[in-house]
Design an enzyme around this catalytic site. Structure first.
Site, PDB file in Angstrom:
ATOM      1  CB  CYS A  33      -0.974  -0.074   1.236  1.00  0.00           C
ATOM      2  SG  CYS A  33      -2.096  -1.430   1.040  1.00  0.00           S
ATOM      3  CG  HIS A  91      -1.716   4.627   5.366  1.00  0.00           C
ATOM      4  ND1 HIS A  91      -1.801   4.550   3.803  1.00  0.00           N
ATOM      5  CD2 HIS A  91      -1.979   3.320   5.711  1.00  0.00           C
ATOM      6  CE1 HIS A  91      -1.720   3.142   3.544  1.00  0.00           C
ATOM      7  NE2 HIS A  91      -2.002   2.060   4.564  1.00  0.00           N
ATOM      8  CD  GLU A 138      -1.325   7.622   9.277  1.00  0.00           C
ATOM      9  OE1 GLU A 138      -0.781   8.474   8.473  1.00  0.00           O
ATOM     10  OE2 GLU A 138      -2.249   6.941   9.054  1.00  0.00           O
ATOM     11  CE  LYS A 174      -5.396   4.734   2.122  1.00  0.00           C
ATOM     12  NZ  LYS A 174      -4.591   5.782   2.382  1.00  0.00           N
ATOM     13  CG  HIS A 204      -6.598   1.146   1.341  1.00  0.00           C
ATOM     14  ND1 HIS A 204      -5.440   1.790   0.635  1.00  0.00           N
ATOM     15  CD2 HIS A 204      -5.706   0.428   2.369  1.00  0.00           C
ATOM     16  CE1 HIS A 204      -4.209   1.599   1.213  1.00  0.00           C
ATOM     17  NE2 HIS A 204      -4.309   0.528   2.126  1.00  0.00           N
ATOM     18  CG  PHE A 249      -0.244  -5.974   4.223  1.00  0.00           C
ATOM     19  CD1 PHE A 249      -0.619  -4.989   5.137  1.00  0.00           C
ATOM     20  CD2 PHE A 249      -0.879  -6.925   3.742  1.00  0.00           C
ATOM     21  CE1 PHE A 249      -1.982  -5.231   5.807  1.00  0.00           C
ATOM     22  CE2 PHE A 249      -2.102  -7.216   4.273  1.00  0.00           C
ATOM     23  CZ  PHE A 249      -2.878  -6.309   5.016  1.00  0.00           C
TER      24      PHE A 249
END
Length: 412
Positions: free
Chosen positions: A164, A303, A314, A335, A340, A399
Site C-alpha cells: 500500500c 494513511h 499512525e 480514504k 483504500h 504490508f
C-alpha cells in the site's frame, strides 16, 4: 553535487469519485463518497459487502481497443491517468526529449483479474488456452511499461512494489531521479485494480475489510467504530519536472515536491510496528530531506485506513514526530470517500495534496461520528476546511512494514 528543485506540472486521475482530476477533487471537497455495494464480485460470497469501484470508465477514450484488450485493468487505469497528466502538463514528448522523460509507476498486486481469468482457462482447457499476453498483463511493472510505450517516454522506466506504499514510494523514487539529474521529467504515481475474487477473499480472510454493509458509513478512519478498510481501485499520476525544465518551456507549476522519507518496520508481515515507530521515522526522514521545520507542515493526508491498528499507531507516530504541534495540525483521511486503493492510494492522495495546496482547502475525514480516545487529533471531521495551505505531508504504510512519506509545498 547541487540537487535540482523538482516541481509538479501535471496531474491525472481515475478514481471511485471521478474519472478525472476535476471531478475527483470536487467530490473530495464536497464529501461525496465513491463507496457502494460491490459489483465486481458476488457480495453473497464474502463477509465484506461494499467497495469503491470506478464508474463509467471507458479505456477506449485513451487507447485503441486492440491495445486495451492486451492490458489488465490496472494498466488501463495507469495509461488513462498518465495521458491526462501529460496533457495537463502540456508536455510534448518527442525525439529531442524522449530519453530525458522517465516513467515510475507503482502497483501493489498487479493484474489479479488477468491471473484469475487465465488460471480458470488453464484448469478448464489446458495451457494452450492461456493467453500469450498472460505474463505481460499480469506483472506489476507493465503499467509503467505500457505508459512508456503509449507515450514514447524513453528515460528510466521502473515500478516500486511496496504494497500500500507503492504509489508514494514510486513518486519519491521518481523525485530523486530528477533531483540527482538523471531525468528532466517523470511520469509517476500508483495504479491498482484489486477488486477480484481472490483479492477480496485474501483480505477478508485476514479480517482486514470492513464488514459494515452500509456504503455510507463503512469507511470511517479514526472513528471509534471503525472495523476495517474498504477496497478501492484507480490511478493517480503526477508529472514531476526539474524547475529548470518547467521554466524553460513555460509550464504551469502546481507546486514543489521537497521531501521523501522511506523506512522499514522489521516487525511483522501485516501489523505496523508498535506505537507507529517505523511510520514516525519515515515522517522524520521526509522533514529532514525537505530541510523544513516540523512546525512548517500545515496538513497531513494520513494513511488512515479505517483499521484499528493503523489509525491508532499512525496517530501515535504523528505525536512522536510533531509533539505539541500535532494538536495544531489538520489531518484527514480521504480514504473515507475513495476507499483504500492499495498501491494506487499514494498516487491519488498526492494529487489531492497538490489540489489542497493550490486551492487552500483541506479535505474532510467523512463518517466521523464517535471520537476514539486513542485518536485525539484534529481529523477535519465531515466538512472541508478553507485555510492557507503551504506545506502538506502525505503518508502511506504497507504490508511488509513499508513506510513512506512525501512533502509537497507551495511553489515560490
Amino acid at each position: 553535487m547541487e540537487q535540482k528543485r523538482v516541481v509538479i506540472t501535471g496531474l491525472g486521475a481515475v478514481s471511485p469519485v471521478g474519472n478525472d482530476v476535476a471531478s475527483t477533487w470536487d467530490s473530495i471537497v464536497s464529501g461525496k463518497s465513491g463507496i457502494d455495494t460491490v459489483t465486481r464480485v458476488n457480495k453473497d460470497d464474502f463477509p465484506a459487502k461494499v467497495a469503491a469501484e470506478l464508474k463509467g470508465f471507458d479505456p477506449t477514450l485513451f487507447m485503441e481497443k486492440k491495445d486495451a484488450r492486451k492490458m489488465d485493468r490496472f494498466t488501463q487505469y495507469a495509461v488513462a491517468a498518465s495521458k491526462m497528466a501529460v496533457e495537463d502538463a502540456k508536455l510534448d514528448i518527442n525525439d529531442s526529449n524522449a530519453s530525458r522523460v522517465g516513467v515510475w509507476i507503482g502497483s501493489g498486486i498487479g493484474g489479479m483479474d488477468t491471473y484469475e481469468e487465465q488460471h480458470n482457462k488453464f484448469l478448464e482447457r489446458g495451457y494452450k488456452r492461456v493467453s500469450p499476453f498472460f505474463v505481460p498483463m499480469l506483472i506489476p511493472d507493465m503499467a509503467a511499461g505500457q505508459v512508456s510505450i503509449q507515450l514514447g517516454a524513453k528515460g528510466i522506466n521502473s515500478c516500486t512494489v511496496t504494497a500500500c506504499a507503492s504509489g508514494t514510494n514510486s513518486i519519491g523514487d521518481a523525485f530523486k531521479v530528477i533531483q540527482r539529474g538523471d531525468a528532466d521529467c517523470m511520469i509517476t504515481g500508483g495504479t491498482e485494480a484489486p477488486i477480484t475474487n481472490m483479492a477480496f477473499a485474501g483480505f477478508s480472510s485476514a479480517k482486514a475489510l470492513s464488514t459494515n454493509p452500509d456504503p455510507k458509513t463503512a469507511s470511517r478512519p479514526f472513528d471509534q467504530n471503525r472495523d476495517g478498510f474498504v477496497m478501492g481501485e484507480g490511478a493517480g499520476i503526477l508529472i514531476l519536472e526539474s524547475l529548470e525544465s518547467a521554466l524553460e518551456r513555460g509550464a504551469h507549476i502546481y507546486g514543489e515536491i521537497v521531501g521523501y522519507g522511506s523506512t522499514g518496520d522489521a516487525h511483522h508481515v501485516t501489523a505496523p510496528s508498535p506505537n507507529g515507530e517505523g511510520a514516525a521515522r519515515a515522517m522524520q526522514e521526509a522533514i529532514k530531506d525537505a530541510g523544513i521545520e516540523f512546525s512548517d507542515v500545515d496538513y497531513i493526508n494520513a494513511h488512515g485506513t479505517s483499521t484499528d491498528l493503523n489509525d491508532k499507531f499512525e496517530t501515535m507516530a504523528i505525536k512522536q514526530v510533531y509533539g505539541e504541534h500535532a494538536y495544531k495540525l489538520a489531518i484527514s483521511s480521504t480514504k473515507s470517500m475513495t476507499g483504500h486503493l492499495l498501491g494506487a492510494a499514494g498516487g491519488i492522495e498526492a494529487v489531492i495534496a497538490m489540489k489542497s495546496i493550490t486551492d487552500n482547502i483541506i479535505p474532510p475525514t467523512t463518517n466521523y461520528e464517535t471520537p476514539d480516545s486513542e485518536c485525539d487529533l484534529d481529523y477535519v471531521p465531515n466538512e472541508a476546511r478553507k485555510q492557507k495551505v503551504n506545506v502538506v505531508m502525505s503518508n502511506s504504510l504497507g504490508f511488509g512494514g513499508h513506510n513512506a512519506s512525501l512533502i509537497f509545498k507551495k511553489y515560490e
